[in-house]
Structures are given as structure tokens and as C-alpha cells.
Design an enzyme around this catalytic site. Structure first.
Site, short mmCIF file in Angstrom:
data_model
loop_
_atom_site.label_atom_id
_atom_site.label_comp_id
_atom_site.label_asym_id
_atom_site.label_seq_id
_atom_site.Cartn_x
_atom_site.Cartn_y
_atom_site.Cartn_z
N LYS A 1 -47.56 17.97 22.23
CA LYS A 1 -46.77 17.36 21.16
C LYS A 1 -47.49 17.53 19.82
O LYS A 1 -46.89 17.91 18.81
CB LYS A 1 -46.56 15.87 21.47
CG LYS A 1 -45.55 15.21 20.58
CD LYS A 1 -45.49 13.72 20.84
CE LYS A 1 -44.36 13.32 21.72
NZ LYS A 1 -44.24 11.86 21.87
N LEU B 1 -19.19 -5.24 14.98
CA LEU B 1 -18.03 -5.80 15.68
C LEU B 1 -17.10 -4.67 16.12
O LEU B 1 -15.89 -4.82 16.14
CB LEU B 1 -17.29 -6.79 14.78
CG LEU B 1 -17.99 -8.14 14.55
CD1 LEU B 1 -17.17 -9.03 13.64
CD2 LEU B 1 -18.26 -8.86 15.88
N CYS C 1 -33.44 0.54 22.50
CA CYS C 1 -33.85 -0.79 22.05
C CYS C 1 -33.04 -1.93 22.64
O CYS C 1 -33.61 -2.85 23.25
CB CYS C 1 -33.74 -0.87 20.53
SG CYS C 1 -35.02 0.08 19.71
C1 UDX Z 1 -31.14 -0.66 17.26
C2 UDX Z 1 -31.25 -1.64 16.08
O1 UDX Z 1 -30.05 -1.55 15.29
C3 UDX Z 1 -32.50 -1.37 15.26
O2 UDX Z 1 -32.61 -2.33 14.24
C4 UDX Z 1 -33.70 -1.43 16.19
O3 UDX Z 1 -34.88 -1.17 15.50
C5 UDX Z 1 -33.54 -0.46 17.34
O4 UDX Z 1 -32.33 -0.74 18.02
P1 UDX Z 1 -30.41 1.87 17.63
O5 UDX Z 1 -30.88 1.71 19.06
O6 UDX Z 1 -30.77 3.11 16.91
O7 UDX Z 1 -30.96 0.66 16.74
O8 UDX Z 1 -28.82 1.78 17.68
P2 UDX Z 1 -27.66 0.98 16.94
O9 UDX Z 1 -27.05 1.79 15.86
O10 UDX Z 1 -28.07 -0.37 16.59
O11 UDX Z 1 -26.57 0.93 18.13
C6 UDX Z 1 -26.94 0.46 19.42
C7 UDX Z 1 -25.80 0.58 20.41
O12 UDX Z 1 -24.78 -0.36 20.12
C8 UDX Z 1 -25.10 1.95 20.45
O13 UDX Z 1 -24.88 2.29 21.79
C9 UDX Z 1 -23.79 1.71 19.73
O14 UDX Z 1 -22.77 2.56 20.16
C10 UDX Z 1 -23.52 0.26 20.11
N1 UDX Z 1 -22.68 -0.45 19.13
C11 UDX Z 1 -23.13 -0.69 17.88
C12 UDX Z 1 -21.42 -0.92 19.51
O15 UDX Z 1 -20.99 -0.73 20.67
N2 UDX Z 1 -20.67 -1.63 18.61
C13 UDX Z 1 -21.11 -1.89 17.35
O16 UDX Z 1 -20.36 -2.55 16.59
C14 UDX Z 1 -22.37 -1.40 16.97
#
Ligand code: UDX
Length: 437
Positions: free
Chosen positions: A40, A246, A256
């Protein structure tokens, strides 16, 4: 003007570490980033970036002279006082966070009082306190990351807030970390270490709760003939609720939310407190990923021998990350029902095929749809909105579409010849649901 900026050390050059390294370099800091994987480090030193994150490659290229990648912890310790720990903390079989990589890093630090450990990795509340007990001379600052994949560079450069937790004695170290973020403009919240650790876990758990909440509302909307999009909009206009997070769909995934929600539930459980709400948030998410099967059966009957096309596999658009993607559960569930699964993803296909060996990967959306009995839109990649859906309907064995992200215009799809199923919404001219007894 060419005053030397504080050097920054980054330990663990995964997605968070690499974005952190690139952004601090962009802010003018010399950055020395260390990873234990020589391949890496060599690839990054050659300018090759293995992850898909918009803007990251450009940033690394532009700041190449300020960035050093190494496997040598000694080199890092010699050059930087502030050490940002960005190693991963995946879930263990018990659902707790696996801190073995964090522990391995701490073992390598001498605790000589010359360095500051800045914890970016998501760790259970109490981790900072236990590390400090082990190494009383090591200054410790908790500075959790809140980056979203796909917009991580933007999120780093324009933070809503920067949380900096330090306990008595480490105020100077916390000042030095705060100074790094000063120019970015977001509110800097100074607090103690345990509270900083909890802010990260509680934030992700709350966002996941919002998603599971709206998904349950969507499921009720289906029963009563309401449109969850309208409901979410109307709810979100109340500023106490807000419109973000939402969007109903087939569940949250990623590196995460699933891990952090489970880690917080376990953390509470380990202290003797049963976190009931999070238990439900997790269960609702699991059921939501599976509900698609029922929607397909409504149109196709038994799925045995039916060919189902998955459009999108990544856990969300603009990433090739497949960790805890809803597509993994869905593909396995469909195969469990006897369906033949074909999939297309514009970016994640290669990563996905390592995990989904028995799923056929198609080179384009249209080819995935060819001869399929139904399609499920799993990830809202923009190109799916541009697809010639009328042509797609003609090429499918049966034009049935489950729009798992409520991404497409239902009326347009019906006009194109589809039987359309959304999540908590129907096309305008769909038959009304049967009246309640
Ligand atoms: C998330 C947090 O937002 C971020 O602050 C943290 O540091 C890491 O985890 P991420 O994992 O990149 O970030 O994804 P995010 O954009 O938050 O979406 C997470 C999941 O939720 C996705 O699968 C997305 O499709 C889903 N989601 C999100 C929904 O189903 N509905 C929504 O309204 C928003």
C-alpha cells in the site's frame, strides 16, 4: 509567508487516514503517513490510489511534495509530534469494536511525553481513558472523524463541527490539534475525552435511527396509500426535525453505521444498560433489506428460477465500498429463494465480485436487464436515472422494477411499461390498497 507548518503524522492509511493526510497536506502541512502494508505504501508513493473517493487523487497529486508514505514508525515519530490514529476498528463476533489495531499502534508509541496521540478512529467511550492509564506520559486527544464516503474531502474542508476531547493535563495538546482545524471555519467543540468518544457514536446511532424510523414510516405508508417522500418533506419542514436522513430505502449500510450502532449497543450492554431503541434500529434495518423479496414475489410468485437484476451494489453512490452493503444481504436472500442473480455496478463491481462469487456481473445496466424477470435498484447511481427505461422494458422478460432507493420517477417508469414498486410510495395511477376491514 513560507513559514513551516506543524508536521502531521497519520497512522493507518485506509480511507479515513488517506483523506486526513491529503487534506492536511492541502492545508500546507508536511504530512508523514505510515501504514503496515508495504504494498500500500509503495503504491501510494507512486501516486496510485486504490479507493474511489472524488477529489482525493487530485489532492494527493497536487500536494505530493508535502506527503511522505512510509512503513517505518520510527520515521514518523522523528518527524511529527501530532499523531493521528486512523486505523480501523471493525466489529468483532460479539458486536464490540475490535481495538486490536489501535492497541498495536499504542504499543509502538514510547509514551515519552513528546508526542500527542490524536484518536480519529471510532472507539468505544472509555478507550482514551484506558490508553492514558497505560501510558500516563502520552498526551491523548480524541478528535473523531465525521466524514461521509463520496464527499469526504469536502466534509473535511467544510466541517459542520470539529470535536476535540482532552482530559486535564492535555489542554496544550488539544490547543495544537484545534489550531490545525482553525482555518476551516466549522465550530470547534472542546470537551473531555469520554464525551468526544460518545459524540461520535451517538451521532451515527441517531442518524441510523432516523433512517430506520423513516423506513418504518414507509412501510406503514404502503399500507395506507400515503407517499413517504411527501411525509418526509412535511416532517422535515419542522426545523426541529430537519429534512436530512429521511430518505426511505432498503436500509443503511457502509463501514460506519452498522458497526457503530452495534458498538454503542454493546458498549451500553457491557455496562449493564439495555439500549432498547438501538436494538430495534438494527432489527428494522435487517428486515428492510429483506422486504424486497416480498415485493418481488407479489409480481413474480415464487422466485425459483427467476432471473433478478441488481442495479448497483455499493452501499451508496460515489464509492466502491461494499462493506455491509444492502446488496450483499439481498443477493444472498434472493439466491436463498432460488433466484438467479445478475448485477451491475459502475464502480464497485470488481470489489463486489470478490464477495458475491455466485452473482453474474454484467458490463452495463442494459446487459444486466436483458432477459431479467425483475430488477432491483439498490444504489442510486446517477446513470440509472439516464437509462432508456422504455428500451429496458422491451429487453426484460418481465418489466418489474423495485426501486430500493425511491430514485426514479414512478410515473415515467409506468409509462415505460414497468410494474413499479417503490419503498413507501406508489405510482399515481397504481390501484389503491385494499381498504382496511
Ligand atoms: C457515515 C456518517 O454519515 C459519517 O458522519 C461517519 O463518519 C461515517 O458514517 P457514510 O458511511 O459514508 O458516513 O455514509 P452515509 O452517507 O452517512 O450513508 C450511510 C447509509 O445510510 C447508506 O447506505 C445510505 O444509503 C443510507 N441512507 C442515508 C439512507 O438509507 N437514507 C438516508 O436518508 C440517508
Amino acid at each position: 509567508m513560507s513559514e513551516q507548518r506543524e508536521p502531521v503524522g497519520v497512522i493507518g492509511v485506509g480511507w479515513v487516514g488517506l483523506v486526513t493526510a491529503a487534506c492536511f497536506a492541502e492545508l500546507g502541512h508536511p504530512v508523514i503517513a505510515r501504514d503496515i502494508l508495504p504494498e500500500k505504501v509503495e503504491a501510494l508513493s507512486r501516486g496510485e490510489v486504490a479507493i474511489h473517493e472524488p477529489g482525493l487523487e487530485d489532492l494527493l497529486r497536487r500536494n505530493a511534495e508535502r506527503l511522505t508514505f512510509t512503513t517505518d514508525m520510527g520515521e514518523l515519530l522523528a518527524q511529527a509530534r501530532l499523531l493521528f490514529v486512523c486505523v480501523d476498528t471493525p466489529p468483532t463476533y460479539s458486536g464490540d469494536a475490535d481495538l486490536s489495531r489501535v492497541r498495536a499502534v499504542v504499543q509502538e508509541l514510547s509514551g515519552d511525553g513528546d508526542h500527542v496521540l490524536v484518536m480519529k478512529s471510532t472507539v468505544p467511550a472509555g478507550t482514551g481513558e484506558s490508553i492514558r492509564r497505560e501510558m500516563p506520559n502520552l498526551a491523548y486527544v480524541s478528535c473523531p472523524e465525521f466524514l461521509k464516503e463520496g464527499t469526504a474531502v469536502k466534509d473535511f474542508m467544510n466541517p459542520d463541527r470539529v470535536v476535540i476531547g482532552a482530559d486535564p493535563g492535555d489542554e496544550g495538546a488539544a490547543d495544537a490539534v484545534a489550531a490545525l482545524y482553525q482555518s476551516l471555519g466549522g465550530e470547534i467543540l472542546r470537551t473531555d475525552v469520554a464525551s468526544a468518544e460518545m459524540i461520535k457514536l451517538a451521532s451515527n446511532a441517531f442518524l441510523a435511527t432516523k433512517i430506520s424510523f423513516i423506513n418504518e414510516i414507509a412501510n406503514v405508508c404502503e399500507e395506507v396509500g400515503a407517499d413517504v417522500g411527501q411525509v418526509a418533506k412535511g416532517m422535515g419542514l419542522d426545523e426541529r426535525i430537519g429534512t436530512a436522513f429521511l430518505r426511505a430505502g432498503i436500509g443503511y449500510g457502509g463501514s460506519c453505521f452498522p458497526k457503530d450502532v452495534s458498538a454503542l449497543k454493546m458498549l451500553a450492554g457491557n455496562t449493564g444498560y439495555h439500549f432498547q431503541l438501538l436494538t430495534s434500529v438494527i432489527e428494522v434495518n435487517e428486515l428492510q433489506q429483506r422486504r424486497v423479496v416480498g415485493k418481488l414475489e407479489k409480481h413474480l410468485g415464487s422466485l425459483i428460477g427467476k432471473r433478478v437484476a441488481l442495479l448497483g451494489l455499493a452501499f451508496k453512490p460515489d464509492t466502491d465500498d461494499m462493506r455491509e452493503a444492502s446488496s450483499l444481504v439481498l443477493a444472498a436472500r434472493l439466491q436463498g429463494e432460488g433466484a438467479e442473480v445478475v448485477a451491475y455496478d459502475p464502480v464497485a463491481a470488481e470489489r463486489a465480485s470478490e464477495l458475491l462469487g455466485s452473482v453474474e456481473m454484467a458490463p452495463s445496466a442494459m446487459e444486466a436487464l436483458e432477459g431479467a424477470d425483475a430488477a432491483v435498484l439498490v444504489t442510486e447511481w446517477p446513470e440509472f436515472a439516464e437509462l432508456d427505461w422504455a428500451a429496458a422494458a422491451g429487453r426484460m422478460a418481465r418489466p418489474v422494477l423495485v426501486d430500493g432507493r425511491n430514485f426514479l420517477d414512478p410515473d415515467k417508469l409506468v409509462k415505460a411499461g414497468f410494474d413499479y414498486e417503490g419503498i413507501g410510495r406508489q405510482p399515481r395511477d397504481a390501484p389503491a390498497p385494499a381498504a382496511a376491514e
